[in-house]
Design an enzyme around this catalytic site. Structure first.
Site, PDB file in Angstrom:
ATOM      1  N   ARG A 164       0.867  -1.152  -0.060  1.00  0.00           N
ATOM      2  CA  ARG A 164      -0.145   0.157   0.098  1.00  0.00           C
ATOM      3  C   ARG A 164       1.134   1.294   0.107  1.00  0.00           C
ATOM      4  NH1 ARG A 164      -2.259   4.335  -0.253  1.00  0.00           N
ATOM      5  NH2 ARG A 164      -4.208   4.904   0.500  1.00  0.00           N
ATOM      6  N   HIS A 167       1.696   6.968   1.895  1.00  0.00           N
ATOM      7  CA  HIS A 167       0.726   8.049   1.878  1.00  0.00           C
ATOM      8  C   HIS A 167       0.392   8.471   3.250  1.00  0.00           C
ATOM      9  CE1 HIS A 167      -1.424   4.479   3.384  1.00  0.00           C
ATOM     10  NE2 HIS A 167      -2.414   5.404   3.669  1.00  0.00           N
ATOM     11  N   HIS A 169      -3.096  10.801   5.210  1.00  0.00           N
ATOM     12  CA  HIS A 169      -4.552  11.256   5.174  1.00  0.00           C
ATOM     13  C   HIS A 169      -5.144  12.163   6.275  1.00  0.00           C
ATOM     14  CE1 HIS A 169      -4.668   7.303   7.148  1.00  0.00           C
ATOM     15  NE2 HIS A 169      -4.371   6.804   6.090  1.00  0.00           N
ATOM     16  N   GLU A 173      -6.203   6.471  11.244  1.00  0.00           N
ATOM     17  CA  GLU A 173      -6.362   4.975  10.808  1.00  0.00           C
ATOM     18  C   GLU A 173      -6.054   4.152  11.917  1.00  0.00           C
ATOM     19  OE1 GLU A 173      -4.328   4.104   7.223  1.00  0.00           O
ATOM     20  OE2 GLU A 173      -3.316   2.531   8.115  1.00  0.00           O
ATOM     21  N   HIS A 212       2.959   6.920   6.083  1.00  0.00           N
ATOM     22  CA  HIS A 212       2.980   5.718   6.401  1.00  0.00           C
ATOM     23  C   HIS A 212       2.937   4.852   5.248  1.00  0.00           C
ATOM     24  CE1 HIS A 212      -0.996   6.434   6.817  1.00  0.00           C
ATOM     25  NE2 HIS A 212      -1.232   5.062   6.541  1.00  0.00           N
ATOM     26  N   GLU A 234     -11.051   6.062   0.368  1.00  0.00           N
ATOM     27  CA  GLU A 234      -9.712   5.351   0.142  1.00  0.00           C
ATOM     28  C   GLU A 234      -9.154   6.160  -1.212  1.00  0.00           C
ATOM     29  OE1 GLU A 234      -9.382   1.245  -0.613  1.00  0.00           O
ATOM     30  OE2 GLU A 234     -10.816   1.383  -1.878  1.00  0.00           O
TER      31      GLU A 234
END
Ligand SMILES: *[C@@H]1O[C@H](CO)[C@@H](O)[C@H](O)[C@H]1NC(C)=O
Ligand SMILES: *[C@@H]1O[C@H](CO)[C@@H](O)[C@H](O)[C@H]1NC(C)=O
Ligand SMILES: *[C@@H]1O[C@H](CO)[C@@H](O)[C@H](O)[C@H]1NC(C)=O
Ligand SMILES: *[C@@H]1O[C@H](CO)[C@@H](O)[C@H](O)[C@H]1NC(C)=O
Length: 455
Positions: A164, A167, A169, A173, A212, A234
């Protein structure tokens, strides 16, 4: 107060100016004038909808208010009938949905009115496929569950070595590993670094804005991400490849102290889920620390929840992770609950938060009660998301033949619930008798203790 005034003269003028009634042009797709209204030809179909052959589940003829679970899995042509209520369904219908949602097809008589929709099967989410067989993801948020405003979820799979992408946000999370293992890493605002390996049953947390990445180890991984915003998507994360693609190369060159030519081979942006080179076995090889050192253990982003034993209870087991044991995840409180076949996560409510639920394994049902008198029963299966608004009572009953396992997630500084049984058991018998008219024998059996999961 009327915001608009309608003048009769204006309405009449509008009618007068309207086109005259259209005469239906001859068109083979339309019927003729003779079909309008009264039916002198008496050509009504005489198909008999009363001769349907069907079978009732064993408890289906009981009084509807008993509301026992109806196992439709082997019932021939299940029908919307409970006790004396309902009637047959000649169709059209989708038997597959009816079989797995008996409490929708034939609700208990105690259901009433309309609560929120408290269920979203991830099997109805659109799967986002990663690059080159590296994995996939699918999400639940307010687009599909409009009342689930406090939290959203993403179920993600990374094949061995799959990433993944790096990134960050706006939401925070929280995540639990469902299967396999992965390496997670992050850098915080002070330049402190974090890297750890987590396996099935372990939890991680990345605060809002902390960049992360996640890479599956050799056995691949699947995990469930929970965000503290029901509107999370997402598709709206800040990806490393995008930030490099959307800053002038001249600026990137100054920013990182390298020539413009260093950026001539950047990938197409939006890697999201993509294959990588396998992570080295020895995590130390990927441990980068500057003068700020690593994130202190007490503020660590991982918690090895898999190693915490569950509390064994009469009807199953429970274990809790909340900021009292995992402080960095300051608003995430969760319980991992196992309910044995026939067992019940007792009727309860969460006084300070909505609950976001993920069903990991098995099948169960829940009734949401919303004041003053609305109640809806939902049938859940592994892979479903549930949502129970703050202080709305609910239970979860195992309706299958294997253990039911699910996760309850709250936005709270510690995990808490109020138990219906403990409440009535811990209130003066006289008050309960005056209110509920229970017999002395029944009153003598009530308990002052919280049981959490009963059989
Ligand atoms: C993890 O995946 C393997 C392979 O599909 C499967 O056998 C196993 O049951 C899975 N474990 C869980 C908890 O889902
Ligand atoms: C990474 O290196 C730092 C500094 O040497 C050390 O304190 C930390 O424990 C290391 N982390 C891991 C996961 O080995
Ligand atoms: C309470 O229950 C008894 C039977 O046990 C019944 O006769 C009585 O009418 C009930 N009282 C009320 C207020 O419903
Ligand atoms: C129930 O218990 C109360 C208090 O002990 C008593 O006054 C009452 O008579 C009992 N009722 C019956 C039906 O036994």
């Amino acid at each position: 107060m009327f915001k608009e005034t309608f003048y009769l003269s204006a309405i009449l003028a509008a009618i007068a100016n309207a086109a005259p009634a259209a005469v239906a042009p001859s068109n083979p797709l339309r019927g003729g004038e003779g079909l309008i209204g009264y039916s002198p030809s008496n050509t009504i179909s005489n198909e008999n909808t009363e001769s349907i052959s069907y079978q009732l589940a064993p408890s289906q003829t009981q009084d509807a208010d008993i509301g026992a679970y109806l196992d439709f899995s082997t019932i021939d042509n299940p029908q919307p009938i409970r006790g004396s209520l309902g009637g047959t369904d000649p169709g059209p219908r989708n038997l597959n949905y009816d079989r797995i949602n008996p409490d929708k097809l034939a609700p208990p008589g105690t259901d009433s009115g309309a609560t929120i929709n408290a269920q979203w099967p991830l099997g109805l989410s659109h799967t986002k496929l990663g690059k080159s067989g590296a994995g996939w993801s699918r999400q639940e948020n307010i687009d599909v569950m409009p009342a689930a405003t406090l939290m959203a979820g993403v179920d993600m799979r990374l094949e061995a070595g799959g990433y993944r992408e790096l990134h960050w946000h706006v939401a925070s999370e929280w995540s639990i590993v469902l299967n396999g293992s992965c390496r997670i890493q992050a850098v915080n605002e002070d330049g402190q670094t974090f890297i750890d390996d987590v396996g099935k049953g372990d939890v991680w947390f990345f605060p809002a804005g902390i960049p992360h990445s996640i890479q599956a180890l050799d056995d691949g991984v699947e995990f469930m991400l929970v965000f503290d915003d029901g509107d999370f998507s997402e598709d709206n994360t800040f990806l490393a490849s995008e930030i490099f693609a959307h800053n002038p190369k001249e600026v990137l060159s100054k920013d990182l102290g390298v020539p413009v030519s260093a950026f001539q081979d950047l990938p197409e942006p939006n890697l999201f889920i993509f294959p990588g080179t396998p992570a080295p076995k020895d995590i130390e090889e990927q441990n980068v620390t500057g003068s700020a050192g690593s994130v202190p253990k007490a503020e660590s982003y991982s918690y090895h929840f898999s190693e915490q034993p569950a509390e064994e209870l009469e009807g199953g087991s429970v274990k809790i992770i909340d900021p009292l044991s995992f402080p960095i995840a300051k608003d995430f409180s969760a319980a991992l609950v196992t309910v044995k076949p026939g067992g019940l996560r007792e009727i309860h409510w969460h006084p300070t938060s909505d609950e976001w639920t993920f069903f990991i394994q098995g099948q169960g049902r829940a009734t949401v009660f919303t004041p003053p008198s609305d109640a809806t029963t939902f049938d859940f299966m592994g892979g479903d998301v549930g949502y129970f608004p703050q202080s709305n009572s609910h239970y979860i009953e195992n309706t299958g033949s294997e253990d039911l396992i699910f996760l309850e997630v709250l936005q709270a500084d510690h995990f808490s619930d109020v138990s219906l049984a403990q409440w009535v058991g811990s209130t003066s018998k006289q008050i309960i008798q005056d209110t509920l008219n229970l017999s002395n024998e029944t009153l003598s059996k009530l308990s002052t203790e919280k049981k959490t999961v009963v059989l």
